[in-house]
Design an enzyme around this catalytic site. Structure first.
Site, short mmCIF file in Angstrom:
data_model
loop_
_atom_site.label_atom_id
_atom_site.label_comp_id
_atom_site.label_asym_id
_atom_site.label_seq_id
_atom_site.Cartn_x
_atom_site.Cartn_y
_atom_site.Cartn_z
N SER A 270 3.12 0.65 0.68
CA SER A 270 3.08 1.48 1.87
C SER A 270 3.35 2.95 1.53
O SER A 270 2.72 3.85 2.09
CB SER A 270 4.10 0.98 2.89
N SER B 28 2.02 1.83 9.69
CA SER B 28 3.47 1.89 9.89
C SER B 28 4.13 1.70 8.53
O SER B 28 3.71 0.84 7.75
CB SER B 28 3.91 0.78 10.85
N GLU B 29 5.15 2.51 8.24
CA GLU B 29 5.65 2.56 6.86
C GLU B 29 6.28 1.25 6.39
O GLU B 29 6.47 1.04 5.21
CB GLU B 29 6.61 3.73 6.64
N ASN B 30 6.60 0.34 7.33
CA ASN B 30 7.14 -0.95 6.92
C ASN B 30 6.03 -1.95 6.58
O ASN B 30 6.22 -3.15 6.74
CB ASN B 30 8.07 -1.51 7.99
#
Lengths: 222, 230
Positions: free
Chosen positions: A92, A50-52
């Site tokens: 990320s 997940s990009e976070n």
């Protein structure tokens, strides 16, 4: 004729989950793509990014067990699998841009026959949110689009050229809709699988560019 | 023991932020947002701000973020990747003000946003990224072909102040974060003239595992102790 309804979103998600190979790192977009996480092949190691800053996103937490600091890119509470790890946005997006993700599954407003993706802005609104979409579309080794085949009004979303602002140019590898599985190839769009009860002509009628029908055309099966 | 100044009053810790400043605000979907520092800034009514932040809520989520400065009319420009919610059903203060031409927007892909901040903090004069090639994000940007692939040139993005949030600090300003509340915070810590950190605990030197420190204290100017909730 029976079986003429488009496939439910869950079935589209299940079909995409079948594409995932052992050892793959996968990013799932908001909406339909997120459902893919519910159908991961149990005999394979598939790690969700997940990009976070989460690698190893687990199932949704039980009600009342949410960790307020742990969420996915849509802000929904998630869990971490054993062995999952956490990092910041710089790391990320190095993962994303550096082509380390095996596949990204993204929603779309429009896809072109050349693999252009438009999924962040309706022009009539005048402003949109791109989020991580442009980085992921460009950076993942493969981009699979998961979407309804047409708009709610029945207009094609698979077009010769996208009319909406692009997220990425020439980035889409395959399109999974509620009617069909279509590969994007240098020669054009290849219709490979079709929802039960539908004909290639009916899918073509809901698709703007010409579809090449695979000699091995088959029904979508799970 | 000597160390970084530790404030208990967010207003005092942010008292020298002037009107017109460029301010980075950490956080992602409400997690890791220095809410107490933002409220102090809002209550002082400092205007004409340029806000660099990933996303703005504004009524559609239970989380507070830099949208509270926008709603107070204190923001001139927003640099962000996710300034409006996906649904247009309830337009936020930002969307309304932007439509009225009262607030400027520089929309950036999320990875480009964080890397521009990283470049500013790391002394890099810019970088080439493949993100956005052939899209509206390429407009006005230099395109360069490297090894057969197109890239866009992006400049560093520095700020006057960074308002960030960490889980724990030691008095030397070393920081650790919790879960996905890390997000933009460590990168923003490096890229501002003055970095002000909202933390829940400020521990004695030596209390944090030196191997586990995420933000080295050299990037941090002030610590602000705020209880868990805000």
């Amino acid at each position: 004729m029976t079986g003429r309804a488009p496939l439910p979103r869950e079935v589209v998600a299940m079909r995409i989950a079948r594409e995932l190979e052992d050892g793959w790192y996968v990013n799932l977009g908001i909406g339909l793509p997120t459902l893919v996480a519910n159908y991961l092949p149990p005999d394979k190691l598939v790690v969700i990014h997940s990009e976070n800053g989460v690698l190893g996103v687990g199932p949704a937490p039980e009600l009342g067990q949410e960790d307020p600091d742990l969420c996915n890119a849509g802000g929904q509470p998630v869990t971490l699998i054993p062995g999952g790890c956490l990092f910041g946005h710089a790391e990320s997006f190095a993962i994303i841009r550096g082509r380390h993700l095996d596949v990204a599954v993204l929603g779309a407003l429009q896809v072109s026959e050349g693999g252009d993706l438009a999924n962040w802005m309706l022009p009539q609104r005048g402003v949109g949110s791109i989020g991580g979409g442009a980085d992921i579309a460009r950076g993942a080794k493969r981009v699979y689009v998961a979407m309804e085949h047409t708009t709610r009004e029945g207009e094609p979303k698979i077009l010769r050229q996208c009319s909406y602002p692009l997220t990425g140019r020439g980035v889409v590898n395959a399109i999974f809709t509620d009617l069909a599985v279509i590969r994007v190839s240098p020669q054009g769009l290849l219709l490979e699988e079709i929802a039960p009860g539908w004909t290639p002509e009916e899918v073509q009628a809901r698709t703007e560019p010409r579809l090449m029908v695979s000699p091995a055309l088959r029904e979508i099966r799970l | 023991m000597p160390g970084k100044p530790v404030f208990s009053d967010p207003a005092q810790a942010t008292a020298d932020i002037p009107a017109g400043a460029t301010i980075m605000v950490g956080g992602f979907t409400g997690r890791g947002v220095p809410v107490a520092l933002l409220r102090a800034l809002r209550d002082r009514g400092v205007g004409g701000l340029t806000i660099v932040t990933n996303d703005l809520s504004g009524g559609w989520s239970p989380w507070e973020d830099a949208a509270l400065l926008v709603e107070a009319g204190l923001v001139r420009k927003v640099i962000a990747s996710f300034p409006i919610p996906g649904s247009a059903s309830t337009p936020t203060a930002f969307e309304r003000l932007h439509r009225e031409g009262k607030i400027e927007l520089e929309l950036l892909p999320q990875g480009t946003l964080v890397e521009r901040i990283r470049a500013a903090g790391a002394g890099i004069g810019g970088f080439y990224t493949p993100t956005g090639v052939g899209t509206p994000f390429a407009e006005g940007k230099e395109v360069r072909v490297i090894d057969g692939q197109e890239y866009l040139f992006e400049l560093p993005l520095p700020a006057d102040f960074a308002l960030i949030r960490a889980h724990r600090a030691d008095v030397l300003g070393n920081l650790v974060y919790r879960r996905a509340a890390r997000n933009f915070n460590p990168t923003m810590a490096t890229a501002a003239r003055v970095t002000i950190v909202q933390v829940e605990e400020a521990l004695p030197a030596g209390a944090l595992d030196p191997e586990a420190v995420v933000t080295p204290g050299i990037y941090v100017q002030r610590l602000v102790l705020v209880g868990g909730a805000a």
